[in-house]
Write a protein that holds these residues in place. Sequence first.
Motif, PDB file in Angstrom:
ATOM      1  N   PHE A   4     -34.230 123.629 -12.182  1.00 20.41           N
ATOM      2  CA  PHE A   4     -34.624 124.699 -13.098  1.00 20.41           C
ATOM      3  C   PHE A   4     -35.513 125.692 -12.347  1.00 20.41           C
ATOM      4  N   PRO A   5     -35.360 126.985 -12.608  1.00 24.02           N
ATOM      5  CA  PRO A   5     -36.284 127.963 -12.015  1.00 24.02           C
ATOM      6  C   PRO A   5     -37.715 127.721 -12.493  1.00 24.02           C
ATOM      7  N   SER A   6     -38.656 128.209 -11.714  1.00 14.07           N
ATOM      8  CA  SER A   6     -40.064 128.142 -12.083  1.00 14.07           C
ATOM      9  C   SER A   6     -40.609 129.549 -12.190  1.00 14.07           C
ATOM     10  N   ALA A   7     -41.841 129.669 -12.572  1.00 14.86           N
ATOM     11  CA  ALA A   7     -42.453 130.997 -12.707  1.00 14.86           C
ATOM     12  C   ALA A   7     -42.498 131.739 -11.382  1.00 14.86           C
ATOM     13  N   LYS A   8     -42.438 130.983 -10.287  1.00 17.72           N
ATOM     14  CA  LYS A   8     -42.551 131.610  -8.971  1.00 17.72           C
ATOM     15  C   LYS A   8     -41.241 131.655  -8.194  1.00 17.72           C
ATOM     16  N   GLU A   9     -40.238 130.887  -8.630  1.00 15.37           N
ATOM     17  CA  GLU A   9     -39.038 130.740  -7.799  1.00 15.37           C
ATOM     18  C   GLU A   9     -37.778 130.646  -8.645  1.00 15.37           C
ATOM     19  N   ILE A  10     -36.721 131.349  -8.214  1.00 22.26           N
ATOM     20  CA  ILE A  10     -35.411 131.240  -8.857  1.00 22.26           C
ATOM     21  C   ILE A  10     -34.650 130.105  -8.190  1.00 22.26           C
ATOM     22  N   LEU A  11     -34.453 129.036  -8.923  1.00 22.52           N
ATOM     23  CA  LEU A  11     -33.649 127.915  -8.440  1.00 22.52           C
ATOM     24  C   LEU A  11     -32.263 127.987  -9.078  1.00 22.52           C
ATOM     25  N   PRO A  12     -31.283 127.225  -8.558  1.00 23.03           N
ATOM     26  CA  PRO A  12     -29.885 127.444  -8.954  1.00 23.03           C
ATOM     27  C   PRO A  12     -29.555 127.270 -10.432  1.00 23.03           C
ATOM     28  N   ASN A  13     -30.214 126.347 -11.130  1.00 22.68           N
ATOM     29  CA  ASN A  13     -29.833 126.061 -12.514  1.00 22.68           C
ATOM     30  C   ASN A  13     -30.515 127.035 -13.473  1.00 22.68           C
ATOM     31  N   VAL A  14     -30.136 128.290 -13.389  1.00 22.79           N
ATOM     32  CA  VAL A  14     -30.734 129.350 -14.201  1.00 22.79           C
ATOM     33  C   VAL A  14     -30.464 129.125 -15.684  1.00 22.79           C
ATOM     34  N   GLY A  15     -29.307 128.544 -16.001  1.00 23.18           N
ATOM     35  CA  GLY A  15     -28.943 128.332 -17.398  1.00 23.18           C
ATOM     36  C   GLY A  15     -29.660 127.170 -18.054  1.00 23.18           C
ATOM     37  N   ARG A  16     -30.380 126.352 -17.268  1.00 24.44           N
ATOM     38  CA  ARG A  16     -31.133 125.196 -17.775  1.00 24.44           C
ATOM     39  C   ARG A  16     -30.221 124.132 -18.385  1.00 24.44           C
ATOM     40  N   PHE A  17     -29.054 123.916 -17.783  1.00 26.65           N
ATOM     41  CA  PHE A  17     -28.183 122.822 -18.213  1.00 26.65           C
ATOM     42  C   PHE A  17     -28.866 121.509 -17.876  1.00 26.65           C
ATOM     43  N   SER A  18     -28.818 120.551 -18.810  1.00 28.89           N
ATOM     44  CA  SER A  18     -29.501 119.282 -18.585  1.00 28.89           C
ATOM     45  C   SER A  18     -28.687 118.134 -19.156  1.00 28.89           C
ATOM     46  N   ASP A  19     -28.419 117.153 -18.302  1.00 31.31           N
ATOM     47  CA  ASP A  19     -27.694 115.954 -18.720  1.00 31.31           C
ATOM     48  C   ASP A  19     -28.040 114.850 -17.722  1.00 31.31           C
ATOM     49  N   PRO A  20     -28.705 113.786 -18.169  1.00 28.44           N
ATOM     50  CA  PRO A  20     -29.118 112.727 -17.231  1.00 28.44           C
ATOM     51  C   PRO A  20     -27.957 112.137 -16.434  1.00 28.44           C
ATOM     52  N   SER A  21     -26.785 112.008 -17.040  1.00 31.26           N
ATOM     53  CA  SER A  21     -25.646 111.449 -16.312  1.00 31.26           C
ATOM     54  C   SER A  21     -25.186 112.385 -15.202  1.00 31.26           C
ATOM     55  N   VAL A  22     -25.306 113.693 -15.448  1.00 33.08           N
ATOM     56  CA  VAL A  22     -24.953 114.675 -14.419  1.00 33.08           C
ATOM     57  C   VAL A  22     -25.972 114.636 -13.290  1.00 33.08           C
ATOM     58  N   ASP A  23     -27.240 114.484 -13.626  1.00 26.11           N
ATOM     59  CA  ASP A  23     -28.268 114.348 -12.591  1.00 26.11           C
ATOM     60  C   ASP A  23     -27.956 113.148 -11.697  1.00 26.11           C
ATOM     61  N   ALA A  24     -27.517 112.055 -12.303  1.00 23.07           N
ATOM     62  CA  ALA A  24     -27.172 110.863 -11.525  1.00 23.07           C
ATOM     63  C   ALA A  24     -25.976 111.128 -10.618  1.00 23.07           C
ATOM     64  N   THR A  25     -25.016 111.894 -11.116  1.00 27.05           N
ATOM     65  CA  THR A  25     -23.845 112.243 -10.313  1.00 27.05           C
ATOM     66  C   THR A  25     -24.233 113.102  -9.120  1.00 27.05           C
ATOM     67  N   VAL A  26     -25.087 114.102  -9.353  1.00 24.43           N
ATOM     68  CA  VAL A  26     -25.536 114.975  -8.261  1.00 24.43           C
ATOM     69  C   VAL A  26     -26.280 114.153  -7.211  1.00 24.43           C
ATOM     70  N   ALA A  27     -27.117 113.226  -7.654  1.00 25.78           N
ATOM     71  CA  ALA A  27     -27.850 112.371  -6.713  1.00 25.78           C
ATOM     72  C   ALA A  27     -26.894 111.508  -5.905  1.00 25.78           C
ATOM     73  N   ALA A  28     -25.885 110.946  -6.571  1.00 30.59           N
ATOM     74  CA  ALA A  28     -24.902 110.114  -5.865  1.00 30.59           C
ATOM     75  C   ALA A  28     -24.103 110.935  -4.868  1.00 30.59           C
ATOM     76  N   LEU A  29     -23.746 112.168  -5.255  1.00 28.41           N
ATOM     77  CA  LEU A  29     -22.992 113.041  -4.354  1.00 28.41           C
ATOM     78  C   LEU A  29     -23.830 113.402  -3.133  1.00 28.41           C
ATOM     79  N   SER A  30     -25.094 113.676  -3.340  1.00 26.50           N
ATOM     80  CA  SER A  30     -25.952 114.068  -2.218  1.00 26.50           C
ATOM     81  C   SER A  30     -26.177 112.911  -1.247  1.00 26.50           C
ATOM     82  N   GLN A  31     -25.961 111.675  -1.722  1.00 27.90           N
ATOM     83  CA  GLN A  31     -26.181 110.514  -0.868  1.00 27.90           C
ATOM     84  C   GLN A  31     -24.889 109.904  -0.328  1.00 27.90           C
TER      85      GLN A  31
END
Length: 561
Positions: A465-492
């Motif tokens: 998610f972006p912060s007050a100081k930085e634009i991060l990729p998830n501008v739309g603020r999509f959130s799903d714990p299972s997707v977070d787990a998938t992204v973590a698995a993909l990165s590893q």
Amino acid sequence: MLTRSTSLAAAGGLLASLALAACSGGGGTASDGGSGGGAGGGTVAQLTFPAEVQGAVGGLGNFNPYSPNPLTTFWLYEPLIIKNGLTCQETPWLANSAEWKDDKTLVITLRDGVKWSDGQPFTAKDVAFTFNLMKQYPGMDKAGVWTDTFGAPAQSVTAEGNTVTMSFSGNAAAKYDEIIKQKMLPEHVYAKVGDPTKYIDKKPVSTGPYKLASFNGRRLVLERRPEYWQADKVKVQKIVQEGQYDASQAALKLRAGELDAYWGEVPNPEKTFVSANKKTNHFYYAPNGMTVLTGNLQKKPFDDAKFREAISYAMDKEAMSLKATYGVMKPASQTGLKLPSMEKLLPDTYKGKDTVLPYDTAKANQLLDAAGYAKGADGKRTLPDGSPLAVNFSVQAGFIDYQAIADVIAKGMNEVGVATKVTASAPESVDDQKKTGDFQVLLEYLHGGCELARNIGAKLSSKQFPSAKEILPNVGRFSDPSVDATVAALSQATDEATQRTEVGKLVDVMMTKYPVTSLIYAPTRLIYRTDKATGWPSEQDPYANPSDDRLLVLTRLTAPK
């Protein structure tokens, strides 16, 4: 992304300025000049390209690949492995292979017979030296080898024989793509220079296909190295780089034969360049990523996946392509992948299917009705609770491609009863909206590179998610714990099968939950001539990213038959 500074008026002026020259067209078609090169063809005396840095950095001749502005980034210092920017396939380069022994240990095996341009052998010690130098001087560590950025930090990098072993404190799979593309430095030169980011390298000692012939502060001349480790594949004897050109200047120089290739934007290249001589003049705009529609998923109505799905069918992507790119760039796949080049990553569910969402207002209306967005007597829809539905579309003033796309989208949404207006604001203002979340819907870029955990994955990760100081990729603020787990698995993931499985899960999210809506592909550009050299990548032979994979392209260029 598309160039923002070119206005439609300027494009029209460019067309007018070139119209008189167009009467000299020759025969043939655009397909005449793309492929057909290779190692067996004839030599090319010289090719002329634009300078890679603005104003030749005030005439300073610096070839250090780790300086902010090296005079050339392609032709001297080389990477370990080249990962094709279109297909993500790897081509061994200075290394024969780079394989994970386990998720903490990367073993790099170097090819034999490579020499630096001063005749000294290139060895595993040079590779270990380069990576260890990044530890000593963190400003050089763009790959994050020694930090916890995208994976655990390195603990050691050692060389033995023709093998380099990189040991990490934990899983570091996500660092792989950055590691293999780092430019290797000669220890016998750079061990003496101190901070490599501050060193001015005027006499480069490199492993690449060319060596410095001359530089006069403006004109750079590079000569082919006959002892280069794959010299049999390099047919271009000399590369000259000179001048920085805007679209109008580049088009004129290309037409006059004063440039052989250009990687910037030329508006409507078919009309401004190709039409002058279809036998020799060509362009190839390959997909580098895609423009996507991003709603604020923490606010109504974009918090509703059914609404996001419905309006996705109210978007005329062909009209967007025509208005924003003169019809050059194609509608993008909703999967978030560049297709067909990344087709091997598609899950079986979607193979052989058209994953570009069609323009279908009847379906959009049907889905909106079914989701409870009722249409009143005035033709305007309301939210399911009966309250007014109005969408404010934020777009950057002066981004003419974005503005053209936004206008098409707003027209489609209004046609299906979703009251939508486009508000153009200063780019900095839209950036602030991304940081704070104070927006309803806007346009963004989804990078189509091979580091999918950092691209499509980061777009869907709640950790981005972006912060007050930085634009991060998830501008739309999509959130799903299972997707977070998938992204973590993909990165590893360290093997292709696991990577494909995890990417498939993200593709399924894109196709069923519509966190963003894919619109049209954004280009990486190549505008080129074939009177001196053929073998360039093309629509008919899309073998490489035309801008990033220039070393691969070089090995395919040969004189016309």
